[in-house]
Design an enzyme around this catalytic site. Structure first.
Site, PDB file in Angstrom:
ATOM      1  N   LYS A 332      25.770 -51.203   5.953  1.00 13.09           N
ATOM      2  CA  LYS A 332      25.670 -51.816   4.636  1.00 13.09           C
ATOM      3  C   LYS A 332      24.232 -52.176   4.273  1.00 13.09           C
ATOM      4  O   LYS A 332      23.722 -51.790   3.219  1.00 13.09           O
ATOM      5  CB  LYS A 332      26.517 -53.101   4.586  1.00 13.09           C
ATOM      6  CG  LYS A 332      28.013 -52.916   4.421  1.00 13.09           C
ATOM      7  CD  LYS A 332      28.702 -54.268   4.552  1.00 13.09           C
ATOM      8  CE  LYS A 332      30.213 -54.184   4.351  1.00 13.09           C
ATOM      9  NZ  LYS A 332      30.576 -53.994   2.943  1.00 13.09           N
ATOM     10  N   ARG A 340      28.096 -52.226  -5.777  1.00 10.36           N
ATOM     11  CA  ARG A 340      29.534 -52.480  -5.893  1.00 10.36           C
ATOM     12  C   ARG A 340      30.057 -51.934  -7.227  1.00 10.36           C
ATOM     13  O   ARG A 340      29.300 -51.777  -8.194  1.00 10.36           O
ATOM     14  CB  ARG A 340      29.805 -53.979  -5.816  1.00 10.36           C
ATOM     15  CG  ARG A 340      29.519 -54.603  -4.456  1.00 10.36           C
ATOM     16  CD  ARG A 340      30.683 -54.442  -3.526  1.00 10.36           C
ATOM     17  NE  ARG A 340      30.427 -55.087  -2.228  1.00 10.36           N
ATOM     18  CZ  ARG A 340      31.381 -55.415  -1.364  1.00 10.36           C
ATOM     19  NH1 ARG A 340      32.654 -55.148  -1.646  1.00 10.36           N
ATOM     20  NH2 ARG A 340      31.079 -55.989  -0.217  1.00 10.36           N
ATOM     21  N   HIS A 393      27.551 -58.793  -0.153  1.00  8.31           N
ATOM     22  CA  HIS A 393      27.017 -57.796   0.764  1.00  8.31           C
ATOM     23  C   HIS A 393      27.343 -56.417   0.202  1.00  8.31           C
ATOM     24  O   HIS A 393      28.302 -56.260  -0.554  1.00  8.31           O
ATOM     25  CB  HIS A 393      27.551 -57.974   2.191  1.00  8.31           C
ATOM     26  CG  HIS A 393      29.040 -58.088   2.317  1.00  8.31           C
ATOM     27  ND1 HIS A 393      29.881 -57.001   2.330  1.00  8.31           N
ATOM     28  CD2 HIS A 393      29.851 -59.176   2.430  1.00  8.31           C
ATOM     29  CE1 HIS A 393      31.141 -57.402   2.466  1.00  8.31           C
ATOM     30  NE2 HIS A 393      31.149 -58.714   2.522  1.00  8.31           N
ATOM     31  N   GLY A 399      34.124 -53.549   4.916  1.00 11.16           N
ATOM     32  CA  GLY A 399      34.361 -54.298   6.145  1.00 11.16           C
ATOM     33  C   GLY A 399      35.833 -54.390   6.490  1.00 11.16           C
ATOM     34  O   GLY A 399      36.223 -54.259   7.659  1.00 11.16           O
ATOM     35  N   HIS A 400      36.674 -54.622   5.480  1.00 12.22           N
ATOM     36  CA  HIS A 400      38.123 -54.657   5.718  1.00 12.22           C
ATOM     37  C   HIS A 400      38.599 -53.349   6.346  1.00 12.22           C
ATOM     38  O   HIS A 400      39.441 -53.342   7.241  1.00 12.22           O
ATOM     39  CB  HIS A 400      38.878 -54.889   4.408  1.00 12.22           C
ATOM     40  CG  HIS A 400      39.136 -56.329   4.089  1.00 12.22           C
ATOM     41  ND1 HIS A 400      38.154 -57.176   3.651  1.00 12.22           N
ATOM     42  CD2 HIS A 400      40.273 -57.071   4.157  1.00 12.22           C
ATOM     43  CE1 HIS A 400      38.671 -58.378   3.442  1.00 12.22           C
ATOM     44  NE2 HIS A 400      39.959 -58.345   3.750  1.00 12.22           N
ATOM     45  N   ARG A 459      41.467 -53.466  -1.238  1.00 16.50           N
ATOM     46  CA  ARG A 459      40.241 -54.013  -1.826  1.00 16.50           C
ATOM     47  C   ARG A 459      39.856 -53.240  -3.093  1.00 16.50           C
ATOM     48  O   ARG A 459      39.259 -53.800  -4.014  1.00 16.50           O
ATOM     49  CB  ARG A 459      39.111 -53.973  -0.806  1.00 16.50           C
ATOM     50  CG  ARG A 459      39.369 -54.803   0.438  1.00 16.50           C
ATOM     51  CD  ARG A 459      39.247 -56.275   0.195  1.00 16.50           C
ATOM     52  NE  ARG A 459      37.853 -56.705   0.180  1.00 16.50           N
ATOM     53  CZ  ARG A 459      37.457 -57.950  -0.046  1.00 16.50           C
ATOM     54  NH1 ARG A 459      38.357 -58.891  -0.324  1.00 16.50           N
ATOM     55  NH2 ARG A 459      36.176 -58.280  -0.028  1.00 16.50           N
ATOM     56  N   HIS A 465      35.754 -52.537  -4.135  1.00 17.61           N
ATOM     57  CA  HIS A 465      35.312 -51.423  -3.307  1.00 17.61           C
ATOM     58  C   HIS A 465      35.643 -50.085  -3.949  1.00 17.61           C
ATOM     59  O   HIS A 465      36.511 -49.980  -4.817  1.00 17.61           O
ATOM     60  CB  HIS A 465      35.965 -51.487  -1.922  1.00 17.61           C
ATOM     61  CG  HIS A 465      35.164 -52.247  -0.918  1.00 17.61           C
ATOM     62  ND1 HIS A 465      33.905 -51.865  -0.513  1.00 17.61           N
ATOM     63  CD2 HIS A 465      35.447 -53.384  -0.225  1.00 17.61           C
ATOM     64  CE1 HIS A 465      33.449 -52.731   0.388  1.00 17.61           C
ATOM     65  NE2 HIS A 465      34.350 -53.664   0.561  1.00 17.61           N
TER      66      HIS A 465
END
Length: 512
Positions: A332, A340, A393, A399-400, A459, A465
């Site tokens: 990231k 995003r 971030h 991340g999920h 997400r 995302h």
């Protein structure tokens, strides 16, 4: 009087030999990583190509009136990432009260698994590409269809139109049947099992055995139509890191039945909640649900616990989640810094209203989904499920998704992927109960894959995302988990043939 200092420890090795063997084991695993080829990290080039940084993550830093980041602030941000000096991070200017989410985690080391800087991801879509346009169009349609029950996708006008339009995009990479997006593939993941049965995995619906109690998977959600960041002033304030409004909560807990419910589940879940819940459900299925590689299945005198039992798999499901996040944070912050979707939505709005001129692909600008968003909300911004929008971030990878990919990979190593899940269910129309599902047989492997996709792409349902963030995040988490399993493979005393599992690409991996 007897001598109380006599040696009493049993075992085939002396203390000295045991210590040396433990050292040699760790040394061999560390040496194995030094023999791997050095990684050449590549990005999509957007940060260098766009001098105004319109294609790079900048939420929380100060921005001008069209949402473009203050270049001096961005330069300070990059300086800190280049040097890794803690004091340089303290010098990063913020636009409001919201802080950046732990960028120094990108520099952490660990003692298990491959080093996070040695993980690999392909470059994400470029800002002006047809691929990016297809991903953004899907997000607009996800937002429009958040309140449509998954069971209604084949007859709801919104989802029918969404499938039709996404099929027309030249580089849309979601799942298809005969090169066509259908209501049966719409918004689903791409792993084996994603297109089988209900949209939601059984592991997000079935009751969770939790010690001496049972947890029903009815979760808090938000009210239908509770979308945020659809006014430009609110959007700009949140890009600058100002506080957001409170969520509009539904007073009744419900089983996950639509995109809004799923997005809210992955809003407040703790890191490895989904894989942990699945592990507890799987442990309750009995020995037939275990992987045939578990050595104690053939034992007449022993059962697994600390090794090859509940304590073992529960520990690994938790352990790999942080290792996977470390890999995500490296990618990231230090490689991609992908913007995003909400940031891209601001670019779309300012371009469409004439406030700025950006190279956004025409397929997105001509999208019926975008037109519907403008007609409903009066802006071209991406309607968000969360009042605060995305975390502070960068987007790529999710991340999920990395956590879900790693946890599910551990579960596939310990459980029988072909085992048929008993008494499958689906959510009622109002989400207040579960009803039996009998249209097809659902296996552990397929439903674990679906669980990973649900968490990753949930997400996307919230708007925070991109599809590629989730898809590649799952694979990265999987790779991390395999490296951890490989590190532990030689640590067991049992006669053990090794771990075997099917990857998200459908390939069989044997860790011997």
């Amino acid at each position: 009087m007897g001598n109380n200092n006599k040696k009493s420890a049993l075992g085939p090795l002396s203390t000295e030999k045991r210590r040396k063997k433990a050292y040699d084991l760790r040394k061999r695993r560390a040496q194995a990583y030094t023999k791997l080829p050095l990684v050449n990290h590549t990005c999509n080039g957007d940060e260098r190509f766009f001098s105004n940084k319109i294609a790079s993550f900048s939420k929380g830093l100060p921005h001008n009136t069209v949402g473009e980041v203050n270049l001096q602030a961005y330069k300070t941000f990059i300086k800190a990432l280049k040097t890794g000096v803690p004091d340089h991070f303290e010098a990063i200017p913020l636009g409001g009260d919201v802080k950046l989410a732990n960028p120094q985690a990108a520099f952490v080391y660990d003692l298990i698994g491959s080093d996070c800087h040695q993980t690999v991801l392909p470059a994400p879509p470029a800002f002006n590409s047809a691929w990016q346009a297809g991903e953004m169009a899907e997000l607009y349609w996800r937002a429009l269809a958040r309140d449509v029950h998954f069971n209604e996708y084949d007859r709801n006008p919104l989802t029918i139109e969404a499938a039709k339009e996404l099929s027309s995009f030249s580089d849309f990479r979601g799942p298809k049947v005969n090169e066509v997006v259908t209501t049966g593939t719409l918004f689903r993941g791409e792993t084996p099992g994603d297109l089988e049965g209900p949209y939601i995995s059984q592991f997000l619906w079935k009751d969770i055995p939790f010690g001496a109690t049972t947890i029903s998977q009815r979760y808090r959600t938000t009210k239908a139509g509770a979308d945020h960041m659809t006014s430009y002033g609110e959007w700009l304030n949140i890009q600058n890191g100002l506080k957001s409004s409170a969520p509009l909560l539904d007073s009744t807990a419900r089983y996950i039945r639509n995109g809004r419910d799923l997005g809210e589940y992955v809003h407040y879940d703790f890191t490895y909640q989904g894989p942990l819940s699945a592990c507890l459900i799987l442990n309750d299925f009995g020995r037939d649900a275990l992987s045939p590689n578990i050595p104690y299945l053939a034992s007449s005198s022993q059962g697994g616990f600390v090794t090859f039992g509940a304590a073992h798999v529960l520990d690994l499901v938790a352990k790999v989640s942080r290792v996977a996040l470390q890999a995500a944070w490296y990618q990231k912050f230090l490689v991609h810094r992908r913007l995003r979707p909400e940031e891209f939505g601001g670019r779309v709005h300012n371009h469409a209203t004439g406030a700025a001129n950006y190279p956004i692909h025409s397929e997105l600008l001509d999208s019926q989904g975008l037109s519907k968003v403008f007609k409903q909300f009066g802006t071209y911004l991406l309607p968000m499920s969360y009042p605060e929008g995305c975390p502070t971030h960068p987007a790529y990878p999710a991340g999920h998704a990395c956590i879900a990919g790693s946890g599910v990979t551990i579960l596939k190593a310990f459980f029988n992927e072909s085992f048929i899940i008993p008494n499958p269910v689906t959510a009622s129309d109002d989400g207040l109960s579960l009803v039996p599902y009998s249209n097809s047989k659902l296996t552990i492997g397929n439903e674990l894959n679906k669980l990973a996709s649900n968490i990753a792409l949930g997400r996307d349902m919230a708007g925070v995302h991109w599809r590629s963030d989730g898809n590649e995040g799952l694979k990265l988490g999987e790779a991390v988990a395999i490296s951890v399993l490989r590190d532990f493979r030689k640590t067991y005393n049992e006669k053990f043939k090794g771990f075997t599992l099917k990857t998200f690409d459908g390939k069989v991996v044997a860790i011997k």
